[in-house]
Design a protein around this motif. Structure first.
Motif, short mmCIF file in Angstrom:
data_model
loop_
_atom_site.label_atom_id
_atom_site.label_comp_id
_atom_site.label_asym_id
_atom_site.label_seq_id
_atom_site.Cartn_x
_atom_site.Cartn_y
_atom_site.Cartn_z
N ASN A 100 0.83 -1.21 0.00
CA ASN A 100 0.00 0.00 0.00
C ASN A 100 0.86 1.26 0.00
OD1 ASN A 100 1.00 -0.28 2.55
ND2 ASN A 100 -0.87 0.38 3.61
N GLY A 101 1.94 1.19 -0.83
CA GLY A 101 2.83 2.34 -0.98
C GLY A 101 2.20 3.44 -1.81
N LYS A 102 3.04 4.28 -2.36
CA LYS A 102 2.54 5.46 -3.07
C LYS A 102 2.10 5.15 -4.50
CE LYS A 102 7.17 6.95 -4.56
NZ LYS A 102 8.14 8.06 -4.49
N GLY A 103 2.26 3.88 -4.94
CA GLY A 103 1.77 3.50 -6.25
C GLY A 103 2.61 4.05 -7.39
N ILE A 104 2.06 3.88 -8.62
CA ILE A 104 2.79 4.27 -9.83
C ILE A 104 1.84 5.10 -10.70
CG2 ILE A 104 4.09 3.46 -11.84
CD1 ILE A 104 4.52 0.82 -10.35
N GLY A 105 2.36 6.17 -11.27
CA GLY A 105 1.57 6.98 -12.19
C GLY A 105 1.20 6.22 -13.44
N SER A 106 0.09 6.61 -14.08
CA SER A 106 -0.42 5.88 -15.23
C SER A 106 0.58 5.87 -16.39
CB SER A 106 -1.75 6.48 -15.68
OG SER A 106 -1.60 7.85 -16.00
N GLU A 107 1.25 7.00 -16.65
CA GLU A 107 2.20 7.07 -17.77
C GLU A 107 3.39 6.16 -17.51
OE1 GLU A 107 4.89 10.38 -20.20
OE2 GLU A 107 3.43 11.03 -18.67
N LYS A 108 3.91 6.23 -16.32
CA LYS A 108 5.06 5.39 -15.96
C LYS A 108 4.66 3.91 -15.96
CE LYS A 108 8.36 4.75 -12.16
NZ LYS A 108 8.77 5.24 -10.83
N LEU A 109 3.42 3.62 -15.51
CA LEU A 109 2.94 2.25 -15.48
C LEU A 109 2.87 1.65 -16.88
CD1 LEU A 109 1.82 -0.10 -13.79
CD2 LEU A 109 -0.46 0.90 -14.06
N GLU A 110 2.40 2.45 -17.87
CA GLU A 110 2.34 1.97 -19.24
C GLU A 110 3.73 1.70 -19.80
OE1 GLU A 110 -0.22 1.02 -20.96
OE2 GLU A 110 -1.48 1.46 -19.21
N GLN A 111 4.73 2.54 -19.44
CA GLN A 111 6.10 2.30 -19.89
C GLN A 111 6.66 1.00 -19.29
OE1 GLN A 111 8.32 5.81 -18.83
NE2 GLN A 111 7.39 7.08 -20.43
N ILE A 112 6.35 0.78 -18.02
CA ILE A 112 6.82 -0.47 -17.39
C ILE A 112 6.20 -1.67 -18.07
CG2 ILE A 112 6.78 -1.80 -15.26
CD1 ILE A 112 6.91 0.83 -13.74
N ARG A 113 4.91 -1.61 -18.35
CA ARG A 113 4.24 -2.74 -19.03
C ARG A 113 4.78 -2.96 -20.43
NH1 ARG A 113 -1.98 -1.23 -17.28
NH2 ARG A 113 -1.91 -2.14 -15.17
N ALA A 114 5.13 -1.88 -21.12
CA ALA A 114 5.66 -2.00 -22.48
C ALA A 114 7.13 -2.39 -22.49
CB ALA A 114 5.46 -0.69 -23.23
N GLY A 115 7.80 -2.35 -21.32
CA GLY A 115 9.20 -2.70 -21.24
C GLY A 115 10.14 -1.59 -21.66
N SER A 116 9.61 -0.36 -21.84
CA SER A 116 10.44 0.76 -22.27
C SER A 116 10.97 1.59 -21.11
CB SER A 116 9.64 1.66 -23.22
OG SER A 116 8.48 2.17 -22.56
N TYR A 117 10.51 1.32 -19.90
CA TYR A 117 10.97 2.10 -18.75
C TYR A 117 12.32 1.58 -18.29
CZ TYR A 117 11.04 4.31 -14.16
OH TYR A 117 11.40 5.04 -13.06
N LYS A 118 13.31 2.47 -18.19
CA LYS A 118 14.68 2.07 -17.87
C LYS A 118 14.96 2.14 -16.38
CE LYS A 118 15.64 1.38 -22.14
NZ LYS A 118 15.80 0.00 -22.64
N GLY A 119 14.24 2.92 -15.65
CA GLY A 119 14.44 3.01 -14.21
C GLY A 119 15.74 3.72 -13.87
N THR A 120 16.29 3.37 -12.73
CA THR A 120 17.51 4.04 -12.23
C THR A 120 18.76 3.28 -12.63
OG1 THR A 120 17.36 2.79 -10.16
CG2 THR A 120 16.23 4.92 -10.24
N GLN A 121 18.61 2.14 -13.35
CA GLN A 121 19.75 1.31 -13.75
C GLN A 121 20.46 0.74 -12.53
OE1 GLN A 121 20.16 0.57 -16.91
NE2 GLN A 121 18.55 1.98 -17.51
N ASN A 122 19.75 0.62 -11.42
CA ASN A 122 20.37 0.10 -10.20
C ASN A 122 19.71 -1.22 -9.85
OD1 ASN A 122 21.80 -0.17 -7.88
ND2 ASN A 122 20.48 1.16 -6.66
N GLY A 123 20.50 -2.28 -9.68
CA GLY A 123 19.94 -3.59 -9.36
C GLY A 123 19.42 -4.29 -10.61
N PHE A 124 18.53 -5.26 -10.39
CA PHE A 124 18.03 -6.06 -11.51
C PHE A 124 16.91 -5.36 -12.25
CE2 PHE A 124 20.06 -9.24 -8.91
CZ PHE A 124 20.74 -9.96 -9.85
#
Length: 596
Positions: free
Chosen positions: A522-546
């Motif tokens: 029950n954290g702060k969740g994810i914004g809709s735009e960022k969520l769509e990028q994650i689902r599409a596999g285009s979100y790169k994140g912080t490049q930290n960890g897996f």
């Protein structure tokens, strides 16, 4: 050597011929000429073979019929003999009875011993035991006394007297009033030859012999049973049942010699004796054999015509086949252009099209091999990059350092520090094991618990963790490091430690043939735009960890399309990550299919 010379001669003779000429030549040599020659030879051989097989089949049918008749006769003989030789029955028929109770005992014994036995055989219409003991009653069931009543067309006394005069103990006769009834009689006598009664069996002819005598030899003959007194006991011709052999239609063909068959006037008589003294005789119509031979000749003629027409039809098919082969080559080339390399063309001939088929198969094979080598190289590259991530930290250095720190904590009796070091040791022991990339689900849970222990020590009392794990999934296999990175995101990106009443729910269960991992926070969740990028596999994140892309790629690497990674979230409310893998009772291996 000769074979090679012949092949060279054929090739040399047909080298200058075009494809159509070759087909016409092969048609004449391989189809037309062999068909005519083989049909003529087969017709000649078939006539002789059919005659021999026909006679062999008739003799075998007679032999089998004789065996069946003998078996049936022995069954009824056994019933009559067993009854007539029963020692207790003879003793009871021979004694004098003083009162009704003794007689009742004998009646009960007879009913108990023989009434049910007689019902086991088909066709028994009447079963009686006749006696002349004046002190024993006749009950109208099995026990009878010969009197003036009618029995199978004659008086009981006459039948009883006639049986006493016969030299044979067991006698089969036809009923005097109905030739379709058979009478089986057996004297009841002791070891000294004294007769105390006679067993009487009335059999229904249809129930005993109809199976063997109904339409014998498919209507090509008649079947008879002749007893040792030359009387016809049974016949497929009902009008001749019970008649003497000499007055029947069988008499003129009868041969009293030792021969088992004789031919006369287009009829063949085949005889087979059985152990009881009876003779099974078959009178076969030879004109049926001639009819069969004529039919075979018609069949052969029709067969020749059919195959000649078929050969012409096949020639047309072969000529059309040339066009079909060319079109098939074009279709397979289209498949390769669209990326389907698992295609070949079956090569049949060494003509022009055959050469093209061979070259096409060679080309498709080389392309397929190159694609497989490229795919395998890409898979190895992905696997090695994952191994490189695991090997970035020297495990021995970490273990030695943690061991040193733990000893110092023990000296200082710092329990909190010892718990933290133990959790770190467990965490890195599982995370830095570079030998395999798959693990049991129980080990993956142990690794996650070590990570959560560290976070709970870091943020005491701020986050509650709920575990919902089915025991049945603990000994199944999964790939490593799919749970801990997901939970880590709850702390790093979900801001779980800043939420009031923060909690993380970890659910692991089996759904049919799938193991489902679900992590809810029950954290702060994810914004809709960022969520769509994650689902599409285009979100790169912080490049930290897996990261989630790494988890998704490794699921596809090991499980193909069966490995699924789904994420749902409502901004400022909750996030739920669901991972599905197939049930693996054995360690999974890297796939090379579409999911790679």
């Amino acid at each position: 050597m000769i074979k090679q010379q012949i092949e060279k001669w054929i090739i040399r003779m047909t080298r200058s011929m075009n494809l159509r000429s070759k087909i016409v030549l092969f048609y004449g040599l391989i189809v037309f000429l062999p068909t005519v020659l083989l049909a003529a030879g087969a017709g000649y051989m078939m006539l002789h073979t059919v005659r021999a097989n026909y006679m062999l089949t008739i003799r075998e049918a007679v032999r089998q019929s004789a065996q069946s008749i003998e078996f049936r006769k022995q069954s009824y003989d056994l019933l009559a003999t067993r009854t007539a030789t029963d020692g207790e029955l003879i003793s009871r028929l021979a004694r004098d009875y003083a009162d009704i109770d003794e007689q009742l005992g004998t009646v009960n014994y007879v009913d108990r011993s023989f009434l049910l036995t007689s019902k086991y055989l088909p066709g028994i219409e009447n079963f009686r035991i006749y006696h002349t003991n004046d002190t024993l009653v006749q009950d109208g069931g099995l026990l009878w006394k010969p009197e003036e009543r009618s029995l199978s067309g004659i008086r009981e006394r006459d039948w009883y007297t006639k049986m006493l005069r016969t030299t044979d103990n067991l006698v089969w006769t036809n009923a005097a009033d109905d030739r379709t009834k058979l009478v089986v009689s057996h004297k009841i006598l002791n070891a000294y030859g004294d007769v105390y009664g006679i067993v009487y069996l009335l059999l229904n002819y249809n129930g005993v012999f109809m199976e063997s005598f109904e339409h014998p030899f498919e209507g090509a003959g008649e079947l008879y049973i002749v007893d040792d007194n030359e009387r016809i006991i049974a016949s497929s011709e009902p009008s001749e049942i019970g008649s003497r052999l000499s007055s029947s239609s069988l008499g003129q063909y009868w041969n009293n010699s030792l021969e088992t068959s004789a031919t006369k006037s287009g009829m063949m008589l085949i005889t087979q004796e059985i152990k009881s003294g009876w003779t099974v005789a078959a009178l076969v119509h030879l004109d049926r054999l001639e009819e069969q031979s004529t039919r075979i000749m018609y069949y052969i003629g029709a067969g020749i015509a059919f195959f000649l027409l078929l050969s012409i039809f096949l020639i047309m098919i072969v000529l059309k086949n040339v066009i079909w082969r060319i079109r098939k080559l074009g279709t397979r080339m289209t498949d390769i252009s669209q990326g389907y390399f698992e295609v070949t063309v079956r090569n049949r001939d060494n003509d022009e099209l055959g050469e093209l088929e061979v070259l096409f198969n060679s080309m498709s094979g080389r392309l397929r091999k190159l694609v497989e080598e490229h795919t395998e190289a890409m898979l190895k590259e992905r696997e090695q990059s994952f191994r490189a991530l695991q090997a970035q930290i020297n495990p021995h250095f970490i273990y030695n350092s943690l061991s040193l720190i733990r000893w110092r904590a023990l000296d200082q009796q710092d329990e909190l520090q010892i718990r933290t070091i133990d959790a770190l040791t467990t965490f890195y022991r599982l995370a830095l094991n570079n030998r395999v990339n798959v693990t049991l689900i129980r080990d993956e849970i142990e690794h996650l618990k070590a990570y959560i222990e560290i976070q709970q020590l870091r943020y005491p009392g701020q986050v509650s963790v709920e575990w919902l794990v089915e025991p049945d999934v603990l000994d199944l296999y999964s790939i490593k490091l799919i749970l801990q990175p997901t939970v880590e995101n709850c702390y790093l990106h979900g801001g779980i430690t800043t939420r009031t009443h923060a909690f993380i729910q970890i659910t692991i269960k089996r759904v049919e043939n799938t193991v489902q991992f679900q992590i809810f926070d029950n954290g702060k969740g994810i914004g809709s735009e960022k969520l769509e990028q994650i689902r599409a596999g285009s979100y790169k994140g912080t490049q930290n960890g897996f990261g989630m892309n790494n988890i998704r790629e490794r699921l596809a690497l090991y499980f193909g399309t069966e490995g699924r990674f789904e994420i749902e979230s409502v901004e400022d409310e909750w996030t739920c990550v669901t991972i599905d893998i197939p049930v693996c009772k054995e360690s999974p291996e890297i796939k090379k299919g579409d999911g790679a």
